[in-house]
Design a protein around this motif. Structure first.
Motif, PDB file in Angstrom:
ATOM      1  N   PHE A  38       0.761  -1.131   0.003  1.00  0.00           N
ATOM      2  CA  PHE A  38       0.224  -0.061   0.221  1.00  0.00           C
ATOM      3  C   PHE A  38       0.958   1.247   0.153  1.00  0.00           C
ATOM      4  O   PHE A  38       0.299   2.370  -0.493  1.00  0.00           O
ATOM      5  N   ALA A  39       2.133   1.144   0.492  1.00  0.00           N
ATOM      6  CA  ALA A  39       2.775   2.270   0.673  1.00  0.00           C
ATOM      7  C   ALA A  39       3.666   2.643  -0.727  1.00  0.00           C
ATOM      8  O   ALA A  39       4.502   3.591  -0.798  1.00  0.00           O
ATOM      9  N   LEU A  40       3.601   1.760  -1.590  1.00  0.00           N
ATOM     10  CA  LEU A  40       4.457   1.835  -2.879  1.00  0.00           C
ATOM     11  C   LEU A  40       3.379   1.733  -4.034  1.00  0.00           C
ATOM     12  O   LEU A  40       3.460   0.910  -4.819  1.00  0.00           O
ATOM     13  N   PRO A  41       2.663   2.628  -4.370  1.00  0.00           N
ATOM     14  CA  PRO A  41       1.732   2.780  -5.370  1.00  0.00           C
ATOM     15  C   PRO A  41       2.509   3.175  -6.470  1.00  0.00           C
ATOM     16  O   PRO A  41       3.712   3.406  -6.329  1.00  0.00           O
ATOM     17  N   PRO A  42       1.894   3.174  -7.808  1.00  0.00           N
ATOM     18  CA  PRO A  42       2.399   3.456  -9.122  1.00  0.00           C
ATOM     19  C   PRO A  42       3.325   4.827  -9.086  1.00  0.00           C
ATOM     20  O   PRO A  42       4.163   5.028  -9.678  1.00  0.00           O
ATOM     21  N   LEU A  43       2.776   5.792  -8.284  1.00  0.00           N
ATOM     22  CA  LEU A  43       3.429   7.139  -8.259  1.00  0.00           C
ATOM     23  C   LEU A  43       4.790   7.041  -7.665  1.00  0.00           C
ATOM     24  O   LEU A  43       5.679   7.494  -8.057  1.00  0.00           O
ATOM     25  N   VAL A  44       4.904   6.281  -6.557  1.00  0.00           N
ATOM     26  CA  VAL A  44       6.150   5.885  -5.973  1.00  0.00           C
ATOM     27  C   VAL A  44       7.094   5.156  -6.754  1.00  0.00           C
ATOM     28  O   VAL A  44       8.429   5.339  -6.905  1.00  0.00           O
ATOM     29  N   THR A  45       6.554   3.911  -6.999  1.00  0.00           N
ATOM     30  CA  THR A  45       7.577   2.917  -7.521  1.00  0.00           C
ATOM     31  C   THR A  45       7.751   3.495  -9.135  1.00  0.00           C
ATOM     32  O   THR A  45       9.009   3.283  -9.772  1.00  0.00           O
ATOM     33  N   GLY A  46       6.743   4.244  -9.810  1.00  0.00           N
ATOM     34  CA  GLY A  46       7.416   4.662 -11.301  1.00  0.00           C
ATOM     35  C   GLY A  46       8.510   5.914 -11.087  1.00  0.00           C
ATOM     36  O   GLY A  46       9.185   6.052 -11.935  1.00  0.00           O
ATOM     37  N   LEU A  47       8.320   6.669 -10.048  1.00  0.00           N
ATOM     38  CA  LEU A  47       9.354   7.806  -9.673  1.00  0.00           C
ATOM     39  C   LEU A  47      10.683   7.105  -9.419  1.00  0.00           C
ATOM     40  O   LEU A  47      11.635   7.418  -9.988  1.00  0.00           O
ATOM     41  N   VAL A  48      10.497   6.042  -8.776  1.00  0.00           N
ATOM     42  CA  VAL A  48      11.671   5.215  -8.095  1.00  0.00           C
ATOM     43  C   VAL A  48      12.610   4.710  -9.377  1.00  0.00           C
ATOM     44  O   VAL A  48      13.814   4.782  -9.680  1.00  0.00           O
ATOM     45  N   VAL A  49      11.872   3.985 -10.357  1.00  0.00           N
ATOM     46  CA  VAL A  49      12.254   3.407 -11.607  1.00  0.00           C
ATOM     47  C   VAL A  49      12.792   4.465 -12.408  1.00  0.00           C
ATOM     48  O   VAL A  49      14.036   4.513 -13.229  1.00  0.00           O
ATOM     49  N   THR A  50      12.146   5.491 -12.752  1.00  0.00           N
ATOM     50  CA  THR A  50      12.567   6.862 -13.355  1.00  0.00           C
ATOM     51  C   THR A  50      13.893   7.440 -13.146  1.00  0.00           C
ATOM     52  O   THR A  50      14.825   7.670 -13.639  1.00  0.00           O
ATOM     53  N   MET A  51      13.919   7.331 -11.598  1.00  0.00           N
ATOM     54  CA  MET A  51      15.335   8.082 -10.969  1.00  0.00           C
ATOM     55  C   MET A  51      16.215   6.904 -11.087  1.00  0.00           C
ATOM     56  O   MET A  51      17.672   7.474 -11.384  1.00  0.00           O
ATOM     57  N   ILE A  52      16.239   5.896 -11.113  1.00  0.00           N
ATOM     58  CA  ILE A  52      17.343   4.612 -11.103  1.00  0.00           C
ATOM     59  C   ILE A  52      17.593   4.918 -12.776  1.00  0.00           C
ATOM     60  O   ILE A  52      18.962   5.284 -13.064  1.00  0.00           O
ATOM     61  N   GLY A  53      17.208   5.242 -13.758  1.00  0.00           N
ATOM     62  CA  GLY A  53      17.398   5.332 -15.151  1.00  0.00           C
ATOM     63  C   GLY A  53      18.105   6.720 -15.266  1.00  0.00           C
ATOM     64  O   GLY A  53      19.397   6.866 -15.819  1.00  0.00           O
ATOM     65  N   LEU A  54      17.395   7.690 -14.666  1.00  0.00           N
ATOM     66  CA  LEU A  54      18.080   9.179 -14.854  1.00  0.00           C
ATOM     67  C   LEU A  54      19.482   9.109 -14.193  1.00  0.00           C
ATOM     68  O   LEU A  54      20.588  10.069 -14.538  1.00  0.00           O
ATOM     69  N   ALA A  55      19.744   8.308 -13.018  1.00  0.00           N
ATOM     70  CA  ALA A  55      20.961   8.244 -12.457  1.00  0.00           C
ATOM     71  C   ALA A  55      22.089   7.628 -13.110  1.00  0.00           C
ATOM     72  O   ALA A  55      23.231   7.779 -12.946  1.00  0.00           O
ATOM     73  N   LEU A  56      21.621   6.805 -14.340  1.00  0.00           N
ATOM     74  CA  LEU A  56      22.514   6.025 -14.782  1.00  0.00           C
ATOM     75  C   LEU A  56      22.675   6.333 -16.354  1.00  0.00           C
ATOM     76  O   LEU A  56      23.787   5.849 -16.874  1.00  0.00           O
ATOM     77  N   VAL A  57      21.902   7.285 -16.781  1.00  0.00           N
ATOM     78  CA  VAL A  57      22.226   7.633 -18.282  1.00  0.00           C
ATOM     79  C   VAL A  57      23.465   8.252 -18.422  1.00  0.00           C
ATOM     80  O   VAL A  57      24.061   8.183 -19.540  1.00  0.00           O
ATOM     81  N   LYS A  58      23.912   8.973 -17.534  1.00  0.00           N
ATOM     82  CA  LYS A  58      25.313   9.631 -17.607  1.00  0.00           C
ATOM     83  C   LYS A  58      26.419   8.538 -17.841  1.00  0.00           C
ATOM     84  O   LYS A  58      27.215   9.076 -18.569  1.00  0.00           O
ATOM     85  N   VAL A  59      26.382   7.554 -17.104  1.00  0.00           N
ATOM     86  CA  VAL A  59      27.448   6.463 -17.541  1.00  0.00           C
ATOM     87  C   VAL A  59      27.359   6.163 -18.772  1.00  0.00           C
ATOM     88  O   VAL A  59      28.403   5.766 -19.270  1.00  0.00           O
ATOM     89  N   GLY A  60      26.164   5.875 -19.342  1.00  0.00           N
ATOM     90  CA  GLY A  60      25.967   5.369 -20.784  1.00  0.00           C
ATOM     91  C   GLY A  60      26.680   6.327 -21.689  1.00  0.00           C
ATOM     92  O   GLY A  60      27.554   5.852 -22.655  1.00  0.00           O
TER      93      GLY A  60
END
Length: 474
Positions: free
Chosen positions: A145-167
């Protein structure tokens, strides 16, 4: 497309069904091809962040080989926990486990520039975080209940944004090459672009195994291109092969045992996100492969296996494992639900993990070639996060939560000097960007009253439309 020639419709939906060996082996290898590049890439990135030399003559070369080896070996072991199971540990479903990208924003600051000295704290964190992850199996249903799509979607997006610089850095020539004349050269970018073009071509204009393994084939083509244009001397390939042994067993606590608050807190917090990702993958496998909902026992067993697989990997110098979503899509595509097919793939991974020469060949892939594959993979992580956010009802309340969490998380990641006076542990956690964003999103989602949901978005969006589910402002 479902291949009815390997079994009846009911058999194909049964996790306990075993196709003939002639069919099961290619299907199992197909699962490995779909995840192979993604599985070993985090080890290469962590090694690069630690400052390991990538040449076959580098004193750090054996450590890099070992990390690649452990990535393959314990991806196979964790997958076996899921498919074969031990007591309550394992879902007994065709779940493919592999090294998780999600933990990279935590791992990179932990090892940055420390070489081998940073690995003891890292792998101790992996071990303790894995045990915590396994413990979540007892309560996983109660914390969703504490991790709706708003939270999980934000986290997954942040993971990608944190790593695109590496690419981008890899495609331009790699972190060690920054500031040198060859960094960003046309030759470097040509190798990365070859990989991207071949990957996209295979993904969208072919079917079957070629489409599934598009990134891997793209890297192979880029590898050959690098040899032809002189970026990769054949002698270095031979050197890497010769310097790697033919067989090696993993060593427990190879890098020692060191308690680090930043590592332990970081891995435990990220375990929540990884656990929810696994729940989603289990549900996707049950729905896509068998046309039913996942049972509570399957979800618990998958979470236990996720955690214990990570903990065992940490003991021997492996990185955190999680379920691989691309393999969920592969099951839906082939229609083959057999867990024994994935078991064959797991055995193949274990064999590769016991042969360091395989890691030696992988390590000869030029960083520019790897950069092309990484750009595609990390871009897809961002796209997956945005896809999850499309399920959000973009009202005023949710826009405020997303805006503040993203601004703080991404801002701290881009400007780490803003918190330079914090204690080391807190500074590492904050500058990951991912953890502060996730923390803010979870807390704000629990604290802000739902009554805000019905109010207009104009106050925070400047009049842009944004009050319908699945539509972003603007």
């Amino acid at each position: 497309m479902t291949d009815q020639s390997i079994g009846t419709a009911e058999q194909l939906k049964d996790p306990n069904y075993t196709p003939s060996l002639g069919r099961a082996v290619p299907l199992g290898i197909q699962h490995v091809l779909a995840m192979f590049v993604s599985n070993v890439t985090p080890a290469i990135i962590v090694a690069g962040a630690a400052g390991f030399g990538f040449g076959s003559n580098s004193p750090d070369f054996p450590e890099l080989l070992y990390m690649i080896q452990m990535s393959m070996l314990f991806a196979g072991v964790a997958t076996l926990l899921q498919t074969v199971s031990i007591g309550p540990v394992g879902a007994k479903l065709p779940i493919v486990q592999g090294t998780s990208f999600a933990f990279l924003p935590i791992m990179i600051p932990l090892v940055a520039g420390k070489g081998v000295d940073g690995l003891a704290a890292l792998f101790t964190g992996v071990l303790i975080g894995g045990l915590f992850h396994a413990a979540l199996g007892t309560v996983i249903g109660k914390i969703r209940f504490a991790l709706p799509p708003l939270v999980t979607g934000l986290v997954v997006t942040m993971i990608g944004l944190a790593l695109v610089k590496v690419g981008i850095q890899y495609a331009a020539g790699g972190v060690p090459a920054i500031g040198t004349p060859e960094y960003g050269s046309l030759l470097n970018w040509s190798a990365a672009l070859i990989v991207i073009i071949v990957t996209l071509g295979l993904k969208f204009f072919t079917r079957g195994m070629l489409s599934v393994s598009a990134v891997l084939v793209g890297l192979i083509v880029g590898y050959v291109y690098a040899i032809l244009v002189g970026m990769l001397p054949v002698a270095s390939i031979a050197g890497s092969w010769n310097n790697a042994s033919a067989f090696a067993l993993p060593m427990p606590f190879k890098y020692g045992f060191e308690m680090s608050a930043a590592a332990i807190i970081g891995f435990c917090l990220m375990a929540f996100i990884s656990a929810i990702e696994t729940v989603g993958d289990v549900s996707g496998i049950a729905k896509g492969g068998a046309g039913r909902e996942a049972t509570e026992e399957e979800i618990k067993g998958a979470t236990y296996a996720d955690g214990f697989g990570t903990a065992v990997a940490g003991i021997f110098g492996g990185l955190p494992n999680t379920s691989f979503s691309q393999n969920v899509g592969l099951i839906a595509m082939t229609g083959v639900m057999s867990r024994h097919v994935v078991t064959i793939g797991a055995i193949f991974l274990i064999i590769c993990g016991l042969i360091p020469k395989v890691g030696g060949v992988i390590r000869t892939v030029p960083i520019e070639v790897l950069g092309g594959g990484v750009i595609v993979m990390f871009g897809m992580v961002v796209a997956a996060g945005i896809s999850m956010l499309s399920d959000v009802d973009w009202n005023r309340r949710n826009m405020v939560i997303f805006a503040i969490s993203l601004s703080v998380g991404l801002g701290l990641q881009l400007e780490p000097g803003a918190v330079q006076y914090l204690p080391d542990t807190l500074r590492i956690l904050m500058t990951s960007g991912l953890l502060p964003a996730a923390f803010l999103a979870i807390v704000l989602n629990l604290v802000l009253p739902q009554e805000l949901s019905a109010e207009s978005t104009e106050e925070v969006s400047g009049g842009l439309a944004g009050d319908s589910k699945g539509s972003l402002p603007g």
